[in-house]
Design an enzyme around this catalytic site. Sequence first.
Site, PDB file in Angstrom:
ATOM      1  N   LYS A 160       0.904  -1.517  -0.060  1.00 13.83           N
ATOM      2  CA  LYS A 160       0.233   0.182   0.217  1.00 13.83           C
ATOM      3  C   LYS A 160       0.921   1.053   0.440  1.00 13.83           C
ATOM      4  O   LYS A 160       1.339   1.972   0.919  1.00 13.83           O
ATOM      5  CB  LYS A 160      -0.957  -0.318   1.114  1.00 13.83           C
ATOM      6  CG  LYS A 160      -1.711   0.557   1.221  1.00 13.83           C
ATOM      7  CD  LYS A 160      -3.399   1.020   2.175  1.00 13.83           C
ATOM      8  CE  LYS A 160      -4.561   1.657   2.378  1.00 13.83           C
ATOM      9  NZ  LYS A 160      -4.621   2.047   1.223  1.00 13.83           N
TER      10      LYS A 160
HETATM   11  N1  PMP Z   1      -7.843  -1.491  -2.916  1.00 14.12           N
HETATM   12  C1  PMP Z   1      -7.501  -0.428  -3.003  1.00 14.12           C
HETATM   13  C2  PMP Z   1      -6.224  -0.033  -4.102  1.00 14.12           C
HETATM   14  C3  PMP Z   1      -7.403   0.273  -1.412  1.00 14.12           C
HETATM   15  O1  PMP Z   1      -6.560   1.270  -1.969  1.00 14.12           O
HETATM   16  C4  PMP Z   1      -7.817  -0.670  -0.289  1.00 14.12           C
HETATM   17  C5  PMP Z   1      -8.025   0.317   0.773  1.00 14.12           C
HETATM   18  N2  PMP Z   1      -7.096   0.383   1.900  1.00 14.12           N
HETATM   19  C6  PMP Z   1      -8.515  -1.413  -0.497  1.00 14.12           C
HETATM   20  C7  PMP Z   1      -8.591  -2.676  -1.706  1.00 14.12           C
HETATM   21  C8  PMP Z   1      -9.349  -2.494   0.714  1.00 14.12           C
HETATM   22  O2  PMP Z   1      -8.442  -2.485   1.400  1.00 14.12           O
HETATM   23  P1  PMP Z   1      -8.932  -2.794   2.626  1.00 14.12           P
HETATM   24  O3  PMP Z   1     -10.175  -3.088   3.136  1.00 14.12           O
HETATM   25  O4  PMP Z   1      -8.018  -2.651   3.549  1.00 14.12           O
HETATM   26  O5  PMP Z   1      -9.357  -1.343   3.691  1.00 14.12           O
END
Ligand code: PMP
Length: 309
Positions: A160
Amino acid sequence: MAEFNENAKIWYDGKMVDWKEATVHVMCHALHYGSSVFEGIRCYDTKKGPAIFRLHDHIKRLFNSAKIYRMEIPFTIEQLEQACINIVKINNMRSAYLRPIAFRGYGRLGVDPKDTPVQVVVAALDWGKYLGDEAINIGVDVRVSSWNRMQSNTLPAMAKAGSNYMNSQLIKMEAAADGYLEGIALTPQGLISEGSGENLFLIYGGKIITPPLFASILPGITRDSIITIARELGYVVEEQMIPREMLYIADELFFTGTAAEVTPIKSVDRILIGTGKRGPITERIQKHFFGILTGDIEDKYGWLTPIYV
Ligand code: PMP
Protein backbone atom coordinates in the site's frame (compact mmCIF):
# COMPACT_ATOMS: atom_id res chain seq x y z
CA MET A 1 -14.29 13.17 2.27
CA ALA A 2 -12.35 13.52 5.47
CA GLU A 3 -12.74 16.71 7.43
CA PHE A 4 -9.58 18.15 8.91
CA ASN A 5 -9.72 19.17 12.53
CA GLU A 6 -6.86 21.62 12.87
CA ASN A 7 -7.07 21.48 16.64
CA ALA A 8 -6.22 17.79 16.64
CA LYS A 9 -2.87 16.36 17.67
CA ILE A 10 -0.79 14.22 15.36
CA TRP A 11 1.64 11.49 16.37
CA TYR A 12 4.90 12.36 14.62
CA ASP A 13 8.00 10.19 15.06
CA GLY A 14 7.02 9.23 18.58
CA LYS A 15 5.77 12.61 19.79
CA MET A 16 2.32 14.18 19.93
CA VAL A 17 2.50 17.46 18.03
CA ASP A 18 0.00 20.15 17.08
CA TRP A 19 -1.71 19.75 13.71
CA LYS A 20 0.05 22.82 12.30
CA GLU A 21 3.47 21.58 13.37
CA ALA A 22 3.16 18.22 11.62
CA THR A 23 4.97 19.34 8.45
CA VAL A 24 7.67 18.10 6.05
CA HIS A 25 10.34 19.90 4.06
CA VAL A 26 9.71 20.48 0.33
CA MET A 27 12.90 18.57 -0.45
CA CYS A 28 11.60 15.49 1.34
CA HIS A 29 12.27 12.30 -0.71
CA ALA A 30 8.64 11.09 -0.63
CA LEU A 31 7.37 14.28 -2.23
CA HIS A 32 9.66 13.84 -5.25
CA TYR A 33 9.67 10.07 -5.70
CA GLY A 34 6.47 8.79 -4.12
CA SER A 35 8.37 6.90 -1.42
CA SER A 36 5.68 6.40 1.20
CA VAL A 37 3.65 3.48 2.52
CA PHE A 38 0.51 3.97 4.51
CA GLU A 39 -2.62 2.52 6.07
CA GLY A 40 -6.25 3.47 6.51
CA ILE A 41 -7.83 2.09 9.67
CA ARG A 42 -11.20 2.69 11.27
CA CYS A 43 -12.01 3.10 14.92
CA TYR A 44 -15.69 2.38 15.61
CA ASP A 45 -17.91 3.61 18.41
CA THR A 46 -19.03 0.18 19.60
CA LYS A 47 -21.40 -0.65 22.47
CA LYS A 48 -18.34 -1.32 24.61
CA GLY A 49 -16.67 1.98 23.71
CA PRO A 50 -14.39 3.00 20.85
CA ALA A 51 -12.45 0.14 19.29
CA ILE A 52 -10.06 -0.15 16.34
CA PHE A 53 -10.91 -2.69 13.65
CA ARG A 54 -8.13 -5.21 12.88
CA LEU A 55 -5.40 -2.92 14.17
CA HIS A 56 -2.67 -5.55 14.21
CA ASP A 57 -3.43 -6.69 10.67
CA HIS A 58 -3.24 -3.13 9.37
CA ILE A 59 0.05 -2.36 11.08
CA LYS A 60 1.45 -5.69 9.92
CA ARG A 61 0.46 -4.77 6.33
CA LEU A 62 2.21 -1.40 6.78
CA PHE A 63 5.41 -3.25 7.72
CA ASN A 64 4.96 -5.60 4.75
CA SER A 65 4.55 -2.64 2.40
CA ALA A 66 7.71 -1.09 3.83
CA LYS A 67 9.63 -4.38 3.51
CA ILE A 68 8.78 -4.67 -0.19
CA TYR A 69 10.34 -1.21 -0.64
CA ARG A 70 13.38 -1.98 1.58
CA MET A 71 12.19 0.72 3.94
CA GLU A 72 13.11 0.24 7.59
CA ILE A 73 10.49 1.63 9.92
CA PRO A 74 12.30 2.91 13.03
CA PHE A 75 9.49 1.76 15.36
CA THR A 76 8.10 -1.65 16.30
CA ILE A 77 4.68 -2.98 15.34
CA GLU A 78 3.65 -2.68 19.01
CA GLN A 79 4.76 0.96 19.17
CA LEU A 80 2.71 1.89 16.11
CA GLU A 81 -0.32 -0.01 17.43
CA GLN A 82 0.00 1.97 20.63
CA ALA A 83 0.37 5.21 18.63
CA CYS A 84 -2.97 4.45 16.92
CA ILE A 85 -4.66 3.89 20.29
CA ASN A 86 -3.09 7.02 21.78
CA ILE A 87 -4.05 9.30 18.90
CA VAL A 88 -7.73 8.39 19.36
CA LYS A 89 -7.43 8.96 23.12
CA ILE A 90 -5.61 12.29 22.98
CA ASN A 91 -8.09 13.67 20.45
CA ASN A 92 -11.01 12.44 22.52
CA MET A 93 -12.64 10.67 19.61
CA ARG A 94 -15.34 7.99 19.71
CA SER A 95 -14.85 7.01 16.08
CA ALA A 96 -12.10 7.91 13.64
CA TYR A 97 -10.29 7.12 10.43
CA LEU A 98 -6.63 6.57 11.28
CA ARG A 99 -3.91 7.31 8.80
CA PRO A 100 -0.49 5.90 9.68
CA ILE A 101 2.13 6.75 7.06
CA ALA A 102 5.85 5.96 6.83
CA PHE A 103 7.89 7.91 4.30
CA ARG A 104 11.40 8.74 3.26
CA GLY A 105 12.08 12.19 4.63
CA TYR A 106 14.58 14.99 4.25
CA GLY A 107 18.18 13.98 3.65
CA ARG A 108 19.44 14.27 0.15
CA LEU A 109 17.95 14.35 -3.34
CA GLY A 110 18.39 11.40 -5.71
CA VAL A 111 16.34 8.32 -6.47
CA ASP A 112 18.49 6.12 -4.22
CA PRO A 113 16.99 6.74 -0.78
CA LYS A 114 20.34 6.26 0.98
CA ASP A 115 20.77 8.84 3.77
CA THR A 116 17.12 9.81 3.90
CA PRO A 117 15.51 9.03 7.26
CA VAL A 118 12.26 7.06 7.42
CA GLN A 119 9.68 9.10 9.27
CA VAL A 120 6.35 7.94 10.66
CA VAL A 121 3.11 9.81 11.30
CA VAL A 122 -0.27 8.72 12.64
CA ALA A 123 -3.20 11.10 12.18
CA ALA A 124 -6.84 10.66 13.18
CA LEU A 125 -9.61 12.13 11.04
CA ASP A 126 -13.39 12.23 10.99
CA TRP A 127 -14.53 10.28 7.99
CA GLY A 128 -18.13 9.24 7.37
CA LYS A 129 -19.31 7.01 4.56
CA TYR A 130 -16.65 7.17 1.84
CA LEU A 131 -18.91 6.74 -1.17
CA GLY A 132 -21.77 8.76 0.34
CA ASP A 133 -24.38 8.05 3.03
CA GLU A 134 -26.92 6.54 0.66
CA ALA A 135 -24.40 4.36 -1.12
CA ILE A 136 -24.36 1.74 1.62
CA ASN A 137 -28.09 1.04 1.24
CA ILE A 138 -28.77 1.90 -2.36
CA GLY A 139 -25.52 1.19 -4.15
CA VAL A 140 -23.29 3.12 -6.52
CA ASP A 141 -22.97 3.51 -10.29
CA VAL A 142 -19.53 2.66 -11.60
CA ARG A 143 -17.70 2.30 -14.90
CA VAL A 144 -14.93 0.02 -16.05
CA SER A 145 -11.87 2.20 -16.11
CA SER A 146 -9.84 2.77 -19.24
CA TRP A 147 -6.83 2.63 -16.87
CA ASN A 148 -5.50 -0.75 -15.83
CA ARG A 149 -4.00 -1.60 -12.44
CA MET A 150 -0.27 -2.02 -12.49
CA GLN A 151 1.54 -5.30 -12.87
CA SER A 152 3.34 -6.85 -9.92
CA ASN A 153 6.71 -6.34 -11.63
CA THR A 154 6.09 -2.64 -12.29
CA LEU A 155 4.51 -1.33 -9.09
CA PRO A 156 3.63 -4.04 -6.59
CA ALA A 157 -0.09 -3.82 -5.77
CA MET A 158 0.36 -5.75 -2.54
CA ALA A 159 2.28 -2.83 -1.09
CA LYS A 160 0.00 0.00 0.00
CA ALA A 161 2.41 2.59 -1.36
CA GLY A 162 1.62 6.23 -2.03
CA SER A 163 2.85 5.86 -5.59
CA ASN A 164 0.13 3.29 -6.39
CA TYR A 165 -2.42 6.00 -5.74
CA MET A 166 -1.34 7.90 -8.82
CA ASN A 167 -2.97 5.00 -10.68
CA SER A 168 -5.96 5.18 -8.31
CA GLN A 169 -6.30 8.91 -8.97
CA LEU A 170 -6.47 8.29 -12.73
CA ILE A 171 -9.26 5.75 -12.19
CA LYS A 172 -11.17 7.93 -9.73
CA MET A 173 -10.88 11.20 -11.69
CA GLU A 174 -11.92 9.55 -14.94
CA ALA A 175 -14.97 7.99 -13.25
CA ALA A 176 -15.94 11.31 -11.64
CA ALA A 177 -15.49 13.25 -14.89
CA ASP A 178 -17.97 10.89 -16.53
CA GLY A 179 -20.52 11.05 -13.69
CA TYR A 180 -19.71 7.77 -11.95
CA LEU A 181 -18.88 7.33 -8.29
CA GLU A 182 -16.01 4.94 -8.86
CA GLY A 183 -14.15 2.98 -11.49
CA ILE A 184 -13.33 -0.72 -11.68
CA ALA A 185 -9.88 -1.33 -13.09
CA LEU A 186 -8.81 -4.39 -15.04
CA THR A 187 -5.47 -6.16 -14.75
CA PRO A 188 -2.91 -5.53 -17.52
CA GLN A 189 -4.29 -8.78 -19.04
CA GLY A 190 -7.86 -7.43 -19.13
CA LEU A 191 -9.39 -9.34 -16.23
CA ILE A 192 -11.10 -7.81 -13.20
CA SER A 193 -8.82 -6.30 -10.60
CA GLU A 194 -10.33 -3.78 -8.13
CA GLY A 195 -11.64 -0.25 -7.60
CA SER A 196 -9.39 2.75 -7.03
CA GLY A 197 -9.60 2.15 -3.28
CA GLU A 198 -11.75 -0.95 -2.85
CA ASN A 199 -11.72 -4.68 -3.50
CA LEU A 200 -14.54 -6.19 -5.51
CA PHE A 201 -16.91 -9.12 -4.89
CA LEU A 202 -19.29 -10.67 -7.40
CA ILE A 203 -22.20 -13.01 -6.74
CA TYR A 204 -23.27 -15.37 -9.48
CA GLY A 205 -25.53 -18.39 -9.09
CA GLY A 206 -25.33 -18.18 -5.29
CA LYS A 207 -21.53 -18.34 -5.28
CA ILE A 208 -19.35 -15.46 -4.12
CA ILE A 209 -16.31 -14.75 -6.28
CA THR A 210 -13.47 -12.26 -5.78
CA PRO A 211 -10.23 -11.75 -7.72
CA PRO A 212 -7.11 -13.42 -6.24
CA LEU A 213 -3.99 -11.60 -5.02
CA PHE A 214 -2.30 -12.05 -8.39
CA ALA A 215 -5.01 -9.90 -10.01
CA SER A 216 -2.99 -6.77 -9.04
CA ILE A 217 -5.08 -6.13 -5.94
CA LEU A 218 -4.30 -4.80 -2.51
CA PRO A 219 -4.81 -7.63 0.00
CA GLY A 220 -7.73 -5.84 1.62
CA ILE A 221 -8.38 -6.39 5.28
CA THR A 222 -12.09 -5.82 4.73
CA ARG A 223 -11.90 -8.35 1.86
CA ASP A 224 -10.42 -10.89 4.23
CA SER A 225 -13.09 -10.12 6.85
CA ILE A 226 -15.88 -10.50 4.29
CA ILE A 227 -14.51 -13.83 3.03
CA THR A 228 -14.50 -15.05 6.65
CA ILE A 229 -18.02 -13.77 7.36
CA ALA A 230 -19.47 -15.11 4.09
CA ARG A 231 -18.05 -18.59 4.75
CA GLU A 232 -19.39 -18.47 8.29
CA LEU A 233 -22.82 -17.65 6.86
CA GLY A 234 -22.56 -20.78 4.70
CA TYR A 235 -21.67 -19.28 1.32
CA VAL A 236 -19.08 -20.70 -1.04
CA VAL A 237 -16.39 -18.07 -1.65
CA GLU A 238 -13.89 -18.54 -4.45
CA GLU A 239 -10.88 -16.47 -5.43
CA GLN A 240 -10.86 -16.55 -9.22
CA MET A 241 -9.80 -14.49 -12.19
CA ILE A 242 -12.97 -12.87 -13.52
CA PRO A 243 -13.56 -11.79 -17.13
CA ARG A 244 -14.99 -8.28 -17.58
CA GLU A 245 -18.31 -9.48 -18.97
CA MET A 246 -19.07 -11.31 -15.71
CA LEU A 247 -19.60 -7.87 -14.17
CA TYR A 248 -22.65 -7.23 -16.34
CA ILE A 249 -24.33 -10.59 -15.78
CA ALA A 250 -23.57 -10.84 -12.05
CA ASP A 251 -26.57 -11.16 -9.71
CA GLU A 252 -24.91 -8.83 -7.21
CA LEU A 253 -21.71 -6.83 -6.95
CA PHE A 254 -20.16 -4.99 -4.06
CA PHE A 255 -17.00 -3.15 -3.04
CA THR A 256 -15.15 -3.65 0.22
CA GLY A 257 -12.64 -1.39 1.93
CA THR A 258 -11.90 0.37 5.17
CA ALA A 259 -13.31 3.62 3.83
CA ALA A 260 -16.05 2.08 1.61
CA GLU A 261 -16.88 -0.69 4.14
CA VAL A 262 -19.35 -2.88 2.16
CA THR A 263 -20.86 -0.80 -0.65
CA PRO A 264 -23.25 -2.36 -3.19
CA ILE A 265 -22.77 -1.59 -6.89
CA LYS A 266 -26.04 -1.03 -8.73
CA SER A 267 -24.78 -0.48 -12.26
CA VAL A 268 -21.64 -0.90 -14.34
CA ASP A 269 -21.26 1.13 -17.54
CA ARG A 270 -24.98 2.02 -17.15
CA ILE A 271 -25.97 -1.68 -17.26
CA LEU A 272 -28.09 -2.55 -14.21
CA ILE A 273 -26.71 -5.25 -11.95
CA GLY A 274 -29.41 -7.75 -10.93
CA THR A 275 -32.47 -5.70 -10.07
CA GLY A 276 -30.46 -2.48 -9.86
CA LYS A 277 -30.71 -2.45 -6.06
CA ARG A 278 -28.68 -3.88 -3.23
CA GLY A 279 -28.99 -7.67 -3.51
CA PRO A 280 -30.08 -9.98 -0.65
CA ILE A 281 -26.70 -11.69 -0.17
CA THR A 282 -24.91 -8.32 -0.07
CA GLU A 283 -27.41 -7.10 2.50
CA ARG A 284 -27.00 -10.18 4.68
CA ILE A 285 -23.20 -9.89 4.64
CA GLN A 286 -23.37 -6.14 5.29
CA LYS A 287 -25.64 -6.67 8.29
CA HIS A 288 -23.30 -9.19 9.80
CA PHE A 289 -20.25 -6.98 9.18
CA PHE A 290 -21.87 -3.88 10.69
CA GLY A 291 -23.23 -6.01 13.55
CA ILE A 292 -19.67 -6.87 14.57
CA LEU A 293 -18.62 -3.21 14.30
CA THR A 294 -21.43 -1.95 16.53
CA GLY A 295 -21.01 -4.77 19.02
CA ASP A 296 -24.43 -6.33 18.30
CA ILE A 297 -22.77 -9.47 16.96
CA GLU A 298 -20.03 -11.18 18.97
CA ASP A 299 -16.50 -10.34 17.81
CA LYS A 300 -15.42 -13.96 17.83
CA TYR A 301 -12.30 -13.42 15.77
CA GLY A 302 -10.94 -10.71 18.10
CA TRP A 303 -11.04 -8.08 15.37
CA LEU A 304 -11.72 -5.12 17.67
CA THR A 305 -9.04 -3.55 19.87
CA PRO A 306 -10.69 -1.42 22.56
CA ILE A 307 -9.23 2.05 23.16
CA TYR A 308 -10.01 1.98 26.87
CA VAL A 309 -9.40 -1.27 28.71
N1 PMP B 1 -7.69 -1.75 -2.84
C1 PMP B 1 -7.15 -0.54 -2.79
C2 PMP B 1 -6.41 -0.02 -3.98
C3 PMP B 1 -7.27 0.25 -1.62
O1 PMP B 1 -6.74 1.47 -1.58
C4 PMP B 1 -7.99 -0.26 -0.53
C5 PMP B 1 -8.16 0.58 0.71
N2 PMP B 1 -7.09 0.42 1.60
C6 PMP B 1 -8.55 -1.54 -0.63
C7 PMP B 1 -8.38 -2.26 -1.80
C8 PMP B 1 -9.29 -2.15 0.51
O2 PMP B 1 -8.40 -2.52 1.54
P1 PMP B 1 -8.83 -2.52 3.06
O3 PMP B 1 -10.05 -3.35 3.17
O4 PMP B 1 -7.69 -3.11 3.79
O5 PMP B 1 -9.09 -1.10 3.44
